[in-house]
Design a protein around this motif. Sequence first.
Motif: not given
Length: 866
Positions: A766, A769, A773, A832
């Motif tokens: 995670p 991501d 950002s 993914n």
Amino acid sequence: MASVEQYLTVLAGAQSAQNAEAQRLAAQMQIELKSGCPRNAVAVSMELVARSKPLEARHFGYGVLQHVVAKRWREFSSDEKTQLAKMCYEKLSEISSSSDDGTPGLPQTAEPFVLKSKVASLMAQVVRQQGADVWIALVPDLALGAASENPALAEVSCLTTRYVAEDVAVHNEDIIGGRMKELLFGLTSTLPQTLPALYRSLEIHFAAAMRCAEAGNVAGGKAHSAAVSAALGAAATYAEWAPLAPLFRSGLLDACGHFLSAAEFRAPACEVLRHVAHRRRGDVVNSVLNTSGKSKETNASSEADLAAQKEAAADAETVVVGFAAACRSLGAAAAAALAAPPADPGDEHRDYVVRLTETAAAIASNHLHVLPDAQLRVAFLEALLGLTKYPTLDTLGAAVAAWPGILRAAGAELPNGFVRPEEKILNDPKERLTLPEGAVVALLETARHWLVRGGGVAAGLSASLCPESAGDEWEQEYETRDELREVWVQHRARLMEITKLCTCLVPVAAANAAATRVAQTCALVAAGGALDPAKASQTPSVDASGRSALDDAAGAAFEGATSFVEPVMQALPFGDAADGSNLTASGTANTQVIAAIAPALDAMLSNALAVTLASPVGVSQMSRLLEALGRAALARPEAGAAILNRLFEILGHLPSDDAAAPPARAKAALMAGRTAQAARQRVCAAVLGVCTAAPQVFNAHLQGFANQVESLRSSGRLSGGERGALAEALLAVAGPSGPARVREVLSWLLESVRARWVPAPGAVSPDLDALASFGELAKGEAGDGAAGLSKRHWELFHDVQLTERCLRRSGGDHDPAERAGAESSAVKKTKNGVVGDGGVVPAGISRPVDPPPPPGGGPPTKGGAP
């Protein structure tokens, strides 16, 4: 429309720099004349160019006439064109009917060159517009004028001949179709008249200029010299395109060779020879030269064919004899140039030496091998070698271009180097160019001298304290150091290529020269040497960082030595019979050469391994030298281990406080190794170079190598870039063990990356991501970051870089049978992307796959991770 008197008044006022209004009005009047009625423009201009009018008015008028003839010619009728051509010819005769050399019966007021040039150019435009018939009719008068004893007439005739040839044969972009063919035929068909006339003009007016100089007649000498210069300018234009055989028969090139000894005319004479030197000999001449001495049979089916063959043979003999004479003249000119002291930049003598060197290099590259006289070839190559030693960079650039081709013609061929089929050297020694005894060794020494003199320039180091470097001296001739570096890098590449080719021919001499250079360089930094590091505290700093000038000098010395040692080591025959390289260029078995160069290798290794340098600059350049010596491991496996251990020892002693910092991006800092980080990157790159040069030597020590790398990584002493270089080195060493071993090492290297970013097959961390950002990217280096990114972003960057380098290095090392089974069982589709659940790299990641993977595996999708 203004009257002639108004034109004269305005033009007279426009000569003053302060009278801007008159200058503006004169420009406006010229535009009005050019764009208005062409017949009125001709009428006004003819009045303005009368001999009684001021110079500025005549110049103005001829400029308008040139425009009208060049741009408005089609607006005249046939009769008007004929009349206009006749008036232009009359002006040509008028301006050439004066003399200032005391010729009886002629006006003694010399016309300025600007008007002579304008009238000649105008007549050339008329010929260009009217066609070949006008030129053919004009040639007898021009030939008679060029051979006249009147210098003004000869000068104008030669200028016209030159401008016509330039307009038709050189600047001919706007002439198309049959018109071009017609004009070229006119020029070619009149060569028997124009070329001898130019030679006669040179002969008459050079002798007259010499007589005037002896008699103290300055004005007469100047007039005759102008005629000689005009004839040489015309000869240079014809030398660009006229067939070589008529050129040589005319005697023009022999005259130019003679003029090389005259300071006033040597530059334009050399320009004529330079044009010829760059020319091809022609298919007919080459065909005769290629068949001469091989077969006396002829295939002539008629008397015409036999006559053509005899003519071709005569042309070939004329060309060969002509080039031989040019070589003698250039050799004598080179000896005279070398005997004179070097001139300052911008001096006419220096420009002439550069032009002379370029001409000699072009003849050596293109025509020297057709000369039958072996002694002449030897003498000419000696002259070219002397010019290569001339102590200026611009002369060096002109000379070094010829040597690679000469050395290849002598049999030098680099290992695994591409050679065009037509350039391959035949096994028959008779087909090779024979170089003078000792020439290759002398050329090798010259290349070494230049490379050492340029030490530090490519790396941007200050070499003021380096005894043999000339970088600071050369810098005075260039606007900036970067400009010098750009020029030197090109010359250095040529010199290194020459060094390689010389090593192919004389490997033992090259190895001994390299050993001597290494010993001399190491002696500079030894205790008590000129660049002893202990003296660093006594020398001034180079910049605000406190870098010592002595450190830069030591780096420059090693950079110069490495520039010579590296090509020598690359060209030494370390291959074996299995590689098909069991013979050197000279025909000596590799095993014999290796045995002969063993003492030199041992001396280089012992001297290089014993050097201890602590500054980042010195360490960076020293590691490059050790990398260059890495190929010695192919002949001395124990030497490879010693080099690798020494590099790791150097790496361990360098400070690693900035190991976690962003990678150094400043090109100058990386080239010179001015920081500890840049020095560590350079050492790791040297480790990679050594391992790539002899991977089989280190394969048995793969485990120990890996442990050493892991120790440095786990202790935080490696940056991301350094870790990538060492990872590539490990993969290179694993290569000889086969694909399975490579996959094992690859999996081990990427285990930490997989654990951090792909914790489970098909699952991406995670953190990716979050890091991608906009909010995280906008934070920049807030907190613990640097250079615009956070610490976590830099960790991701280094991991991606490591993965890319590993995949690139290992691409194609997979067992096809194993990979096919692995793709069907291990490659899975996820939202993914596609990932593998083992050490297998999915097909298509490292390079395109053709044909594509089987349908069951599915294509990789965006967002995949290893």
